[in-house]
Design a protein around this motif. Structure first.
Motif, mmCIF file in Angstrom:
data_model
loop_
_atom_site.group_PDB
_atom_site.id
_atom_site.type_symbol
_atom_site.label_atom_id
_atom_site.label_comp_id
_atom_site.label_asym_id
_atom_site.label_seq_id
_atom_site.Cartn_x
_atom_site.Cartn_y
_atom_site.Cartn_z
ATOM 1 N N LYS A 124 0.866 -1.183 0.000
ATOM 2 C CA LYS A 124 0.000 0.000 0.000
ATOM 3 C C LYS A 124 0.892 1.218 0.000
ATOM 4 O O LYS A 124 1.823 1.310 0.805
ATOM 5 C CB LYS A 124 -0.830 0.053 1.290
ATOM 6 C CG LYS A 124 -2.106 -0.704 1.237
ATOM 7 C CD LYS A 124 -2.929 -0.350 2.461
ATOM 8 C CE LYS A 124 -4.306 -0.957 2.332
ATOM 9 N NZ LYS A 124 -5.047 -0.931 3.548
ATOM 10 N N PRO A 158 -2.297 6.150 4.513
ATOM 11 C CA PRO A 158 -2.463 5.404 3.261
ATOM 12 C C PRO A 158 -3.104 6.306 2.207
ATOM 13 O O PRO A 158 -4.105 6.983 2.481
ATOM 14 C CB PRO A 158 -3.436 4.264 3.626
ATOM 15 C CG PRO A 158 -3.570 4.289 5.111
ATOM 16 C CD PRO A 158 -3.164 5.643 5.594
ATOM 17 N N GLN A 211 -2.041 0.514 -4.965
ATOM 18 C CA GLN A 211 -2.097 -0.757 -4.230
ATOM 19 C C GLN A 211 -1.754 -1.912 -5.179
ATOM 20 O O GLN A 211 -2.653 -2.596 -5.659
ATOM 21 C CB GLN A 211 -3.484 -0.955 -3.634
ATOM 22 C CG GLN A 211 -3.831 0.178 -2.675
ATOM 23 C CD GLN A 211 -5.121 -0.059 -1.917
ATOM 24 O OE1 GLN A 211 -5.144 -0.706 -0.882
ATOM 25 N NE2 GLN A 211 -6.201 0.462 -2.448
#
Ligand code: LLP
Length: 437
Positions: free
Chosen positions: A10, A17, A326
């Protein structure tokens, strides 16, 4: 990349994130790291500390008021190139006393505004401009502090559209003419010629041009002083390059190593105007895949950022790293795995990687962020990050195709806040609405 790193497949900006930011604020989204912004400014401050320089952050690279304010809080002044940028700088800092004003076409109104606001230095680009500033200042009962901007006539050193110190560009005074122009204003009641300015171009990856520029600057300053001008400032502009591909950039200390001796020799206060070096690697542009398609033998990833959000690939053929937010597999730690020094794309070595064009929704074939880029299979809804997008990204964004300009968010550790809201349809027509008959 500093403070943008993959943890557990990630992408994070500092401790947040990136996917969380995309959920919260939508896409396309500029995401800035405060740590990078401050670290890069500090890197310059530290490298040039022996000269106690005046560092004027170049607002044109990214004029977001919150970013400018951050720069001001950490000791920077501002380099501006229009009344609008001057206004932004004033919103960011308390006074005009650390604002330098460059640009070949300052209007009378802009000159008056700058004088009213106590501009630190005009970087003057022509004889007409010099005389005009002198007249306006005189009429206001003032003496304008000016630095003569010289085009030092150096060999090409960067993209033809952004090289400002080769013969034949519109910037500055030809080096052969500077002394004559300065002679013409000795004793002018509205002018104090106190500096020499040069901005060599942008981005510059070598220190040699600065060394050559400084040498020419020293000779000129001596000649200007002989005329009686009290030259106290040497402004070497901006232009320090950054890592777009891998680690091609020089540290600030490398530029300091060639500039500091010159400043010492000539006994001037050093002024610098860095923009890209500070903000360039401090941001990513986050976008979301809308569709994928294969046509004409090519594979396209159509995502929701376009040339109106980041025009550098279209305008200069610039390379920006572009990775999934991702990825389905670990991003290899060592990026340069493919043997291509110009494209150290870690995904080339991964399974399911194939060349793809990453394009936007704008109606031009020139609308792309990346071409023939090895990327893993992407699907609708996947998030992408375009790196090194902080400088001349949002600053050059437009509403072309009536697209709403992106939102901007600033990350600080594990917190984040909006520093520019996403535009609305209402914003799009705001300046036209009152004119409807
Ligand atoms: N000072 C002057 C007088 C300048 O003209 C510029 C940039 C700077 C300072 C800041 O240069 P920096 O440190 O950011 O390299 N849109 C192009 C870059 C145009 C640069 C214009 N002048 C790009 O996206 O590469």
């Amino acid at each position: 990349m500093d403070h943008f790193e993959y943890r557990d497949r990630k992408l994070f900006c500092e401790d947040v994130p990136v996917s969380e930011l995309a959920e919260t604020y939508g896409t396309p989204l500029y995401v800035y790291s405060e740590k990078v912004l401050v670290q890069k400014l500090k890197e310059i401050q530290t490298a040039f500390a022996p000269a106690n320089p005046t560092i004027c952050y170049s607002v044109k690279a990214n004029g977001n008021v919150s970013i400018c304010r951050l720069m001001g809080q950490h000791g920077a002044g501002f380099d501006v190139t229009s009344g609008g940028e001057f206004f932004r700088a004033l919103k960011a800092g308390p006074a005009g006393s650390k604002i330098v004003f460059a640009g070949v076409g300052k209007t009378d109104a802009e000159i008056r505004y700058a004088l009213d606001q106590g501009v630190f230095l005009f970087d003057v680009e022509s004889e007409q401009e010099l005389l005009t500033i002198g007249e306006i200042a005189k009429s206001m009962g003032r003496k304008a502090a000016v630095a003569l901007r010289v085009n030092p006539d150096l060999p090409p050193k960067t993209h033809v559209k952004t090289d400002t110190s080769v013969k034949g560009v519109k910037f500055g005074l030809d080096i052969e003419t500077v002394v004559d122009v300065a002679r013409g204003v000795v004793g002018h009641p509205g002018l104090a010629v106190v500096g020499l300015h040069m901005h060599l171009g942008s981005p510059i990856l070598k220190v040699e041009p600065y060394k050559q520029g400084c040498a020419k600057g020293i000779t000129l300053i001596k000649a200007l002083r002989e005329l009686g001008h009290d030259i106290r400032y040497l402004n070497m502009g901006g232009g320090f390059g950054i890592n777009y591909r891998k680690d091609e950039a020089q540290p600030a200390s490398a530029f300091a190593a060639v500039i500091l001796p010159a400043v010492k020799e000539i006994g001037c206060q050093l002024v610098l105007e860095p923009g890209r070096f500070i903000v360039g690697n401090a941001a990513i542009l986050v976008s979301r895949v809308v569709f994928t398609k294969s046509t004409g033998g090519k594979h396209y990833v159509i995502q929701d950022a376009a040339m109106n959000d980041l025009i550098r690939p279209t305008l200069y053929g610039s390379f920006h790293r572009l990775w999934p937010v991702q990825p389905a597999a670990d991003v290899p730690v060592e990026p340069d795995v493919n043997g291509d020094p110009d494209d150290p794309n870690p995904f080339r070595a991964m399974a399911n990687c194939f060349n793809q064009d990453v394009v936007g929704p704008v109606c031009e074939s020139g609308d792309f962020l990346a071409k023939d880029r090895p990327l893993p299979t992407l699907k609708r809804g996947d998030l992408l990050a375009t790196f090194s997008a902080g400088a001349y990204g949002m600053a050059m964004a437009s509403n072309y195709n009536s697209r709403l300009r992106a939102a901007e968010v600033l990350v600080t550790g594990s917190t984040h806040r909006l520093i520019r809201r996403r535009e609305t349809f209402k914003d799009l027509v705001a300046c036209e609405e009152d004119c409807l008959t």
